[in-house]
Design a protein around this motif. Structure first.
Motif, PDB file in Angstrom:
ATOM      1  N   LEU A  29       0.800  -1.225   0.000  1.00 56.07           N
ATOM      2  CA  LEU A  29       0.000   0.000   0.000  1.00 56.07           C
ATOM      3  C   LEU A  29       0.838   1.283   0.000  1.00 56.07           C
ATOM      4  O   LEU A  29       0.499   2.249  -0.693  1.00 56.07           O
ATOM      5  N   LEU A  30       1.910   1.306   0.758  1.00 55.13           N
ATOM      6  CA  LEU A  30       2.635   2.563   0.953  1.00 55.13           C
ATOM      7  C   LEU A  30       3.196   3.179  -0.333  1.00 55.13           C
ATOM      8  O   LEU A  30       3.185   4.404  -0.471  1.00 55.13           O
ATOM      9  N   PRO A  31       3.694   2.384  -1.282  1.00 55.41           N
ATOM     10  CA  PRO A  31       4.196   3.024  -2.512  1.00 55.41           C
ATOM     11  C   PRO A  31       3.155   3.865  -3.237  1.00 55.41           C
ATOM     12  O   PRO A  31       3.506   4.791  -3.977  1.00 55.41           O
ATOM     13  N   ALA A  41      11.396  13.767   6.251  1.00 55.30           N
ATOM     14  CA  ALA A  41      10.834  13.160   7.461  1.00 55.30           C
ATOM     15  C   ALA A  41      11.029  14.104   8.637  1.00 55.30           C
ATOM     16  O   ALA A  41      12.034  14.815   8.730  1.00 55.30           O
ATOM     17  N   THR A  42      10.031  14.110   9.511  1.00 52.36           N
ATOM     18  CA  THR A  42      10.087  14.876  10.755  1.00 52.36           C
ATOM     19  C   THR A  42       9.778  13.932  11.902  1.00 52.36           C
ATOM     20  O   THR A  42       8.812  13.171  11.834  1.00 52.36           O
ATOM     21  N   SER A  64      16.158  14.968   5.083  1.00 53.11           N
ATOM     22  CA  SER A  64      15.859  14.148   3.911  1.00 53.11           C
ATOM     23  C   SER A  64      15.581  12.715   4.333  1.00 53.11           C
ATOM     24  O   SER A  64      16.310  12.137   5.145  1.00 53.11           O
ATOM     25  N   ALA A  65      14.526  12.133   3.773  1.00 54.99           N
ATOM     26  CA  ALA A  65      14.180  10.746   4.111  1.00 54.99           C
ATOM     27  C   ALA A  65      15.313   9.801   3.727  1.00 54.99           C
ATOM     28  O   ALA A  65      15.641   8.866   4.463  1.00 54.99           O
ATOM     29  N   ALA A  66      15.943  10.036   2.587  1.00 59.15           N
ATOM     30  CA  ALA A  66      17.023   9.166   2.132  1.00 59.15           C
ATOM     31  C   ALA A  66      18.209   9.226   3.079  1.00 59.15           C
ATOM     32  O   ALA A  66      18.825   8.189   3.410  1.00 59.15           O
ATOM     33  N   GLU A  67      18.550  10.411   3.548  1.00 54.61           N
ATOM     34  CA  GLU A  67      19.685  10.561   4.464  1.00 54.61           C
ATOM     35  C   GLU A  67      19.402   9.896   5.802  1.00 54.61           C
ATOM     36  O   GLU A  67      20.286   9.253   6.388  1.00 54.61           O
ATOM     37  N   LEU A  68      18.168  10.051   6.297  1.00 57.81           N
ATOM     38  CA  LEU A  68      17.827   9.435   7.576  1.00 57.81           C
ATOM     39  C   LEU A  68      17.783   7.916   7.453  1.00 57.81           C
ATOM     40  O   LEU A  68      18.191   7.204   8.374  1.00 57.81           O
ATOM     41  N   ALA A  90       8.105   3.833   5.555  1.00 57.06           N
ATOM     42  CA  ALA A  90       7.713   5.232   5.356  1.00 57.06           C
ATOM     43  C   ALA A  90       8.841   6.026   4.698  1.00 57.06           C
ATOM     44  O   ALA A  90       8.597   6.839   3.798  1.00 57.06           O
ATOM     45  N   LEU A  91      10.063   5.773   5.117  1.00 59.37           N
ATOM     46  CA  LEU A  91      11.197   6.512   4.552  1.00 59.37           C
ATOM     47  C   LEU A  91      11.439   6.144   3.095  1.00 59.37           C
ATOM     48  O   LEU A  91      12.000   6.940   2.332  1.00 59.37           O
ATOM     49  N   GLU A  92      11.011   4.956   2.686  1.00 58.14           N
ATOM     50  CA  GLU A  92      11.169   4.553   1.291  1.00 58.14           C
ATOM     51  C   GLU A  92      10.301   5.376   0.351  1.00 58.14           C
ATOM     52  O   GLU A  92      10.654   5.591  -0.812  1.00 58.14           O
TER      53      GLU A  92
END
Length: 232
Positions: free
Chosen positions: A169-171, A201-202, A214-218, A194-196
């Motif tokens: 579902l998430l994609p 992101a917060t 950044s989601a990718a960095e986290l 979620a980060l994918e």
């Protein structure tokens, strides 16, 4: 700023502050993952954005337009749509009827949702109460999307669902942002998934922003997230 923005936003219940003064920007066509432990204030923040709770201070804007606090109709007319964690479906109505009720002034056809959610086609005339959990969540998101939101808030998409269903579902959330240009805020406990799909992101802890990036960095260094969840 276009999309969703807030400045100095304080949310809570009566005199009890749950969300401390908070600034946030979510650009059109992007996904913000709102993360944090249980009780961090994520749902309170989403309900404050949507006008279901009056803000105690600060302001919320959609595409630069200030939304009057505590006015869910104003938020809806400005293009802000919330998919709540309980899905809030009309259980006795069919899939199509649930979508039709939500159309309002958008002019969207319910059948348009089948491109993103093809699994609903075979369930089109089935009552929402007879759907599986995953199907109900698809319907809940589709019902939000059929309103053509400028800002789409999705609270706990994975609530009560098996991880394998969540992974499927998430994609779709990423596709929604990319194809519709909506600013999307996603509250999600499955942090890695979620980060994918998120761009940013917060992390909210005790109503305060402990981490943003950044989601990718986290995702590349989960220890940073773990420290944030612990309040470090």
């Amino acid at each position: 700023m276009s999309g969703l923005s807030c400045r100095g936003l304080v949310g809570g219940y009566g005199s009890v502050k749950v969300v401390q003064p908070l600034d946030m920007d979510v650009a059109p066509g992007t996904v913000m993952a709102l993360l944090g432990p249980n009780g961090a204030g994520k749902t309170t923040l989403m309900n404050t954005f949507a006008g279901l709770l009056p803000s105690l201070d600060g302001e919320v804007r959609v595409d630069g337009e200030v939304i009057r606090p505590g006015r869910p109709r104003d938020a809806s007319l400005a293009g802000l749509v919330l998919v709540p964690d309980d899905r809030a479906l009309f259980k006795d109505l069919t899939v199509r009827e649930n979508l039709q009720v939500a159309v309002h002034h958008s002019g969207e056809e319910p059948e348009a949702m089948l491109e993103l959610f093809p699994g609903l086609e075979k369930r089109w005339t089935v009552r929402a109460g007879d759907l599986s959990g995953g199907e109900q969540q698809m319907l809940a998101v589709a019902r939000g999307l059929v309103q053509k939101p400028r800002v789409l808030l999705i609270d706990e998409m994975s609530m009560g669902l098996a991880p394998i269903i969540v992974r499927d579902l998430l994609p779709v959330v990423g596709r929604i942002a990319e194809e519709t240009g909506a600013a999307v805020v996603l509250v999600e406990q499955h942090v890695g998934l979620a980060l994918e799909v998120a761009d940013e992101a917060t992390v909210l802890v005790h109503g305060e922003v402990k981490l943003h990036g950044s989601a990718a960095e986290l995702a590349a260094d989960m220890s940073i997230l773990e420290n944030a969840y612990m309040g470090a």
